[in-house]
Design a protein around this motif. Structure first.
Motif, PDB file in Angstrom:
ATOM      1  N   GLY A 189       0.997  -1.095  -0.191  1.00  0.00           N
ATOM      2  CA  GLY A 189      -0.088   0.128  -0.005  1.00  0.00           C
ATOM      3  C   GLY A 189       0.955   1.295   0.084  1.00  0.00           C
ATOM      4  O   GLY A 189       2.165   1.324   0.704  1.00  0.00           O
ATOM      5  N   VAL A 213      -3.153  -5.598   3.177  1.00  0.00           N
ATOM      6  CA  VAL A 213      -1.875  -4.787   2.933  1.00  0.00           C
ATOM      7  C   VAL A 213      -0.713  -5.357   3.840  1.00  0.00           C
ATOM      8  O   VAL A 213      -1.056  -5.566   5.071  1.00  0.00           O
ATOM      9  CB  VAL A 213      -2.025  -3.148   3.347  1.00  0.00           C
ATOM     10  N   ILE A 264       3.469  -1.038   3.902  1.00  0.00           N
ATOM     11  CA  ILE A 264       3.120   0.389   3.460  1.00  0.00           C
ATOM     12  C   ILE A 264       4.379   1.094   3.160  1.00  0.00           C
ATOM     13  O   ILE A 264       5.379   1.161   4.142  1.00  0.00           O
ATOM     14  CB  ILE A 264       2.185   1.145   4.587  1.00  0.00           C
ATOM     15  N   LYS A 303       1.179  -2.689  10.853  1.00  0.00           N
ATOM     16  CA  LYS A 303       1.460  -2.591   9.315  1.00  0.00           C
ATOM     17  C   LYS A 303       3.412  -2.434   9.184  1.00  0.00           C
ATOM     18  O   LYS A 303       3.577  -1.630   9.889  1.00  0.00           O
ATOM     19  CB  LYS A 303       0.770  -1.508   8.559  1.00  0.00           C
TER      20      LYS A 303
END
Length: 322
Positions: free
Chosen positions: A4, A63, A66, A87
């Protein structure tokens, strides 16, 4: 690995195009504070998802990683948001605006067991190993003086003029010269001296930095957002010197002896853009369950942030949010 993108500017576009050409990663989603901008970006780069907020991106369970491609001033908050949602992060340079922010991000990442690494792409490039091997071979003797230049005529870019966005030449281009010096000479700087010129808004527009290392070696580093520079890195030794073309994306390495004769030359391998190496490093780190990448440790990032804090202190340059 589904990636992402946080931010939909120019550098995010380079990353998205790079990922499209990789077999091990997918440009899955993009988020911008402007939904229409995100949707346009997603259409251009074939992203499956487009979000009008960063919160939506971090909440997407698909995801895996990132990539933070927002202004320097935003990295701290953006990184914390990602980590709080578990993340993994590949965060653009400069990692944060200062060392204090970087320490906070790394502490949170360690607490949550999340992979966090800085996107200093030169640290991940395979050609770096070639340069280091040649230097370590002793072919130029003992390295005693390094010079590095990096400049682009980019002062018209609004974020670089804005102190509220941690603008200036240092965090945008000077960071590469510092990393280059440390990659070649090590992390044992004992003295830092520098000077800079300022924009009308009060950030540095060009700077010159001298580092003295504990072993007696020195590095003279110049960076600018006004000039077109040669981008060369020269490592001078007691028996010759090395010339690296483009310290911001190594292109070639030439070796010269005491008589100034070129005795060897090396060229980088074919690449997509150069960004693929940091993405692949993240994929491998995630597979191993690591919280940092081998190419650049958290301590390496903190060391550079500390140096840049020292430089800004010498210049009297403090961002309004600090």
């Amino acid at each position: 690995m589904k990636i992402g993108l946080m931010g939909a500017g120019g550098i995010a576009g380079v990353m998205a195009q790079t990922i499209r050409e990789m077999e091990t990663a997918e440009c899955y989603a993009v988020a911008s504070r402007n939904l229409s901008k995100a949707q346009s970006f997603a259409k251009t780069y074939s992203c499956e998802k487009a979000y009008g907020s960063y919160e939506e991106l971090v909440q997407d369970p698909q995801v895996d990683l990132i990539y933070i491609a927002t202004p320097h001033s935003e990295h701290w908050n953006n990184a914390k948001l990602c980590i709080e949602h578990g993340k993994a992060i590949l965060c653009e340079k400069a990692f944060t605006a200062n060392e204090k922010q970087a320490k906070e991000v790394f502490a949170l990442a360690e607490q949550k067991g999340v992979l966090v690494t800085e996107a200093i792409w030169t640290r991940y490039m395979p050609f770096l190993s070639t340069i280091k091997e040649v230097l370590a071979s002793g072919i130029i003797g003992r390295p005693v003086l390094l010079t590095a230049n990096l400049g682009y005529p980019i002062s018209q870019v609004p974020r670089l003029q804005d102190p509220n966005l941690a603008g200036g030449a240092l965090l945008d281009v000077g960071v590469y010269t510092i990393h280059f010096a440390l990659m070649m000479l090590g992390n044992e700087v004992e003295e830092v001296s520098s000077t800079c010129t300022y924009t009308a808004t009060g950030v540095d527009e060009q700077n010159s930095i001298t580092l003295k290392f504990k072993n007696g070696a020195m590095a003279v580093l110049n960076s600018s957002m006004l000039s077109v520079s040669d981008r060369k890195g020269i490592i001078q030794g007691t028996k010759g010197f090395l010339c690296v073309e483009n310290i911001n994306n190594f292109e070639s390495l030439a070796v010269f002896d005491e008589e100034y004769r070129k005795i060897a030359e090396y060229h980088r391998p074919p690449q997509i853009s150069g960004y693929e190496y940091e993405v692949e490093a993240c994929r491998k780190a995630l597979e191993c369950g690591a919280v940092e990448c081998e190419a650049i440790s958290h301590e390496d990032t903190l060391y550079v942030m500390r140096l840049m804090d020292t430089l800004r202190q010498q210049w009297g340059l403090r961002y309004p949010f600090e």
